[in-house]
Design an enzyme around this catalytic site. Structure first.
Site, mmCIF file in Angstrom:
data_model
loop_
_atom_site.group_PDB
_atom_site.id
_atom_site.type_symbol
_atom_site.label_atom_id
_atom_site.label_comp_id
_atom_site.label_asym_id
_atom_site.label_seq_id
_atom_site.Cartn_x
_atom_site.Cartn_y
_atom_site.Cartn_z
ATOM 1 C CD GLU A 1 8.275 -0.751 18.773
ATOM 2 O OE1 GLU A 1 9.507 -0.562 18.779
ATOM 3 O OE2 GLU A 1 7.571 -0.625 17.759
ATOM 4 C CD GLU B 1 5.351 2.889 17.507
ATOM 5 O OE1 GLU B 1 6.200 2.587 16.645
ATOM 6 O OE2 GLU B 1 5.646 3.193 18.678
#
Length: 461
Positions: A190, A294
């Site tokens: 991320e 995710e």
């Protein structure tokens, strides 16, 4: 190529025989990269460790975290994951296991002890692993899950941090270059590059550095802005996969009914699919494999709300199956909010932390797992002031509301709780600490049955 290694072929991941492999599994959040809502501490991992070091001292501190790492994932965990038909474990890692800020560029070989153990436990069960550097030197994003005590991603401002990340990945790739059950490397979880201009050149540098050491393993690159933005990328290099994260708004702690409205927007299966298609447009345009690194709802424990979240999860898995997408759900184990397995409510760990967790919930300090219901008298005036005085203020990555939550809840209200958390362990001997940490062993945990059944169903399709 090393025998048995996975690789990419067009839009598919394939094994050494050229047969397509869809990776379906779970992320091992909270293990080699700890997160506050997963195990219960406040603020970020480094701050937790500093607080515990003060009350435990060096010997008991080492004992505490060594036993935690041992108990959190063991042989029974690997066997359980395999029993569901899952074939992937994504392993988030904090750079601090392998390098100290006081000794940059010096690799700590002891960092491989538990990572090797889990990679090999999974290999014994036919489970691939993806190594995910979740927290990089200098913080690659603005949030707690990169072990960031601030709201600034300094990684993008200092070449020093970038050099250390490249050096660390060369060490990791050199160590695992011949391991056939390592599916690949996820070099940066991320990322949050505010400019969007630095991430592309850095990825190119990282790709070339890893390839100089390991020509074979797949490299999984997250998109910018927390793996949602791909507009700055223009090509997919050989044997690489760009990966999106696909959390759905109704699945967050503040989520509304599903199907129904969350934050004023209507969500049903068709909307969830539209979001997925937008997030994966770059990969589909380039004809490359897709991995959703995710996704997954949280489960607040209210039967009706949980049932709607399971339906949301089913809808997402249906979409992934339809498009032939690999995936890893977040997260494998925690203390009760989201994990596939979780510590028992009457376990020694949960019993010790219960009053503290109630205070955390009242103060809303974990924005992933708590609401600000009891501190609206603090939050609302700030939100109204920003809306009135700074109506066009939209800081990266998610706007003014995100920044207010980050500064007030995750930092201002969380940091004073660190000493209270550490005090819970003051004066305990090794036997007492061991008893607490045994709460995380698979045999002592509870399986989230509806989630287990859903994952088994879609893993075997």
């Amino acid at each position: 190529m090393t025998s048995g290694m996975l690789t990419t072929q067009g839009s598919q991941i394939v094994n050494a025989e050229g047969q397509p492999v869809i990776l379906r599994g779970v992320g091992l959040g909270g293990w080699m990269n700890m997160e506050n809502f997963i195990t219960g501490y406040p603020a970020n991992e480094e701050a937790q460790r500093e607080a515990l070091y003060k009350v435990l001292g060096p010997e008991k501190y080492r004992f505490f975290f060594d036993r935690f790492l041992e108990y959190f994932f063991g042989p029974e965990d690997a066997r359980f994951i395999a029993s569901l038909g899952l074939n992937l474990l994504r392993i988030p890692i904090n750079y601090r296991h392998f390098e100290s800020d006081m000794e940059p560029f010096v690799i700590k070989e002891e960092g491989f002890q538990h990572l090797d153990r889990v990679v090999n436990l999974c290999a014994e069960q036919g489970i691939y692993t993806i190594l995910d550097l979740h927290a990089l030197p200098g913080y690659q994003n603005q949030d707690w899950h990169s072990d960031n005590p601030t709201h600034k991603a300094l990684f993008w401002k200092h070449r020093h941090f970038q050099d250390r990340a490249v050096h660390l990945w060369q060490a990791l790739a050199g160590h695992y270059r011949d391991h056939p059950w390592v599916a690949g490397y996820n070099p940066m979880n991320e990322p949050g590059d505010p400019t969007g201009e630095l991430i592309g050149p850095f990825y190119r540098r990282l790709y070339e550095a890893i390839r100089a050491v390991d020509p074979h393993h797949i490299i999984f690159f997250d998109g910018n802005r927390y793996s949602q933005d791909f507009h700055m990328f223009h090509e997919v290099w050989p044997n690489t996969v760009f990966t999106a994260h696909d959390y759905a708004e109704p699945g967050f702690i503040h989520g509304g009914p599903y199907p129904g409205y969350t934050d004023g927007q209507y969500f049903d299966a068709s909307v969830v699919e539209e979001v997925f298609l937008k997030r994966t447009a770059f990969m589909r345009e380039k004809g490359s494999p897709i991995w959703i690194g995710e996704f997954g709802p949280v489960y607040p424990g209210e039967p009706e709300a949980d049932a709607m979240r399971y339906q949301l999860l089913r809808d997402q898995l249906e979409i992934y199956q339809r498009y032939g997408v690999s995936w890893s759900i977040w997260t494998y184990k925690d203390i009760g909010l989201q994990g596939l397995v979780y510590t028992a409510p009457d376990s020694p760990w949960n019993e010790l932390l219960r009053p503290f967790l109630e205070k955390k919930a009242r103060l809303g300090v974990d924005t992933w797992g708590t609401l600000d219901t009891h501190i609206r008298h603090i939050m609302q005036p700030l939100e109204e002031t920003f809306a009135r005085e700074f109506p066009d203020y939209a800081p990266f990555p998610f706007g003014a509301g995100w920044l207010i939550r980050r500064l007030v809840r995750h930092i201002l209200l969380a940091e004073p709780l660190l000493e209270e958390f550490a005090a819970l362990f003051a004066g305990l001997n090794e036997a007492e600490l061991d008893r607490l940490l045994l709460s995380f062993r698979f045999e002592q945990c509870i399986q989230r049955e509806p989630l287990k059944d859903i994952l088994r169903e879609y893993a075997c399709r």
